[in-house]
Design an enzyme around this catalytic site. Structure first.
Site, mmCIF file in Angstrom:
data_model
loop_
_atom_site.group_PDB
_atom_site.id
_atom_site.type_symbol
_atom_site.label_atom_id
_atom_site.label_comp_id
_atom_site.label_asym_id
_atom_site.label_seq_id
_atom_site.Cartn_x
_atom_site.Cartn_y
_atom_site.Cartn_z
ATOM 1 N N PRO A 167 0.792 -1.235 0.000
ATOM 2 C CA PRO A 167 0.000 0.000 0.000
ATOM 3 C C PRO A 167 0.821 1.280 0.000
ATOM 4 O O PRO A 167 0.266 2.363 0.141
ATOM 5 C CB PRO A 167 -0.768 -0.125 1.316
ATOM 6 C CG PRO A 167 0.220 -0.796 2.232
ATOM 7 C CD PRO A 167 1.009 -1.757 1.366
ATOM 8 N N SER A 168 2.136 1.202 -0.161
ATOM 9 C CA SER A 168 2.977 2.373 0.099
ATOM 10 C C SER A 168 2.822 3.509 -0.899
ATOM 11 O O SER A 168 3.257 4.625 -0.629
ATOM 12 C CB SER A 168 4.456 1.958 0.159
ATOM 13 O OG SER A 168 4.939 1.662 -1.133
#
Length: 222
Positions: free
Chosen positions: A74-75
């Site tokens: 999810p970065s």
């Protein structure tokens, strides 16, 4: 020669001519059929030749010019989401601020588990060599060379701190990177990504230039 014999011979002559004409028509039809068959075979051969050349060109392009990378984690929300696929290119590529790049590292792209991994990570370049980065973690603001960055791509303010002390000057041959999802990204705030958080440009596999999946989001990333 009697009149009957003359008429009989004339009829036989006409019959022979008619038969010859029929044979000529049959021969012409056969020739036309053979020509059509030959033309069709040539068309199929030409089409297959073009197809083979196209496949070879695609293979060469994706082997030497482009690669496909799958987003893992999810970065980079809300710019890129887990499972999306992008095309990256390193052809004559020179890193610059703002580029989204895929980096070959041996750490997982997660703030919760830091196990060794061969999975590349994807981040955004925030600063180049010689530039000084500072972060006000209370305000969540990033500064480069004393100037506050306007970061519409960042999902959240930059409030999460790791072990890198700021301000920090980017080393020669390195870049400073951050994930767009600032509070759920392991990046240059963490020394485990590289010494003092720096990323050697030799680790950059390429510049993410185009999203190909999902289909409803196909398009350039810049």
């Amino acid at each position: 020669m009697s009149e009957n014999n003359f008429e009989s011979n004339a009829e036989m002559f006409n019959d022979n001519i008619d038969n010859d004409i029929d044979n000529v028509e049959i021969d012409v039809s056969d020739i036309q059929s053979k020509r059509e068959t030959t033309s069709f075979k040539a068309f199929v051969f030409d089409w297959l030749e073009v197809l083979v050349h196209a496949i070879i060109a695609v293979v060469i392009c994706f082997s030497f010019l482009f690669r496909i990378a799958t987003i893992d984690g999810p970065s980079m929300k809300d710019t890129l989401y887990d499972g999306e696929r992008v095309i990256i290119s390193n052809l004559f590529y020179e890193p610059k601020v703002g580029d989204i790049v895929v980096i070959s590292r041996n750490k997982e792209n997660s703030v919760y588990t830091m196990n060794d991994s061969n999975t590349p990570i994807i981040k955004r370049i925030i600063a180049m060599e010689g530039q000084t980065v500072d972060i006000d973690f209370e305000k969540g603001v990033v500064y480069v060379d004393g100037i506050e960055l306007d970061e519409p791509y960042a999902r959240t303010p930059t409030n999460r701190k790791y072990d890198v002390e700021f301000p920090v000057t980017v080393d020669e041959g390195c870049v400073f990177v951050l994930g767009d999802n600032r509070n759920d990204s392991m990046d240059s705030r963490d020394s485990r990504i590289g010494e003092y958080g720096m990323v050697d440009t030799r680790y950059i596999l390429g510049h993410a230039v185009f999203r190909i999946l999902p289909f409803d989001k196909i398009g350039r990333l810049d």
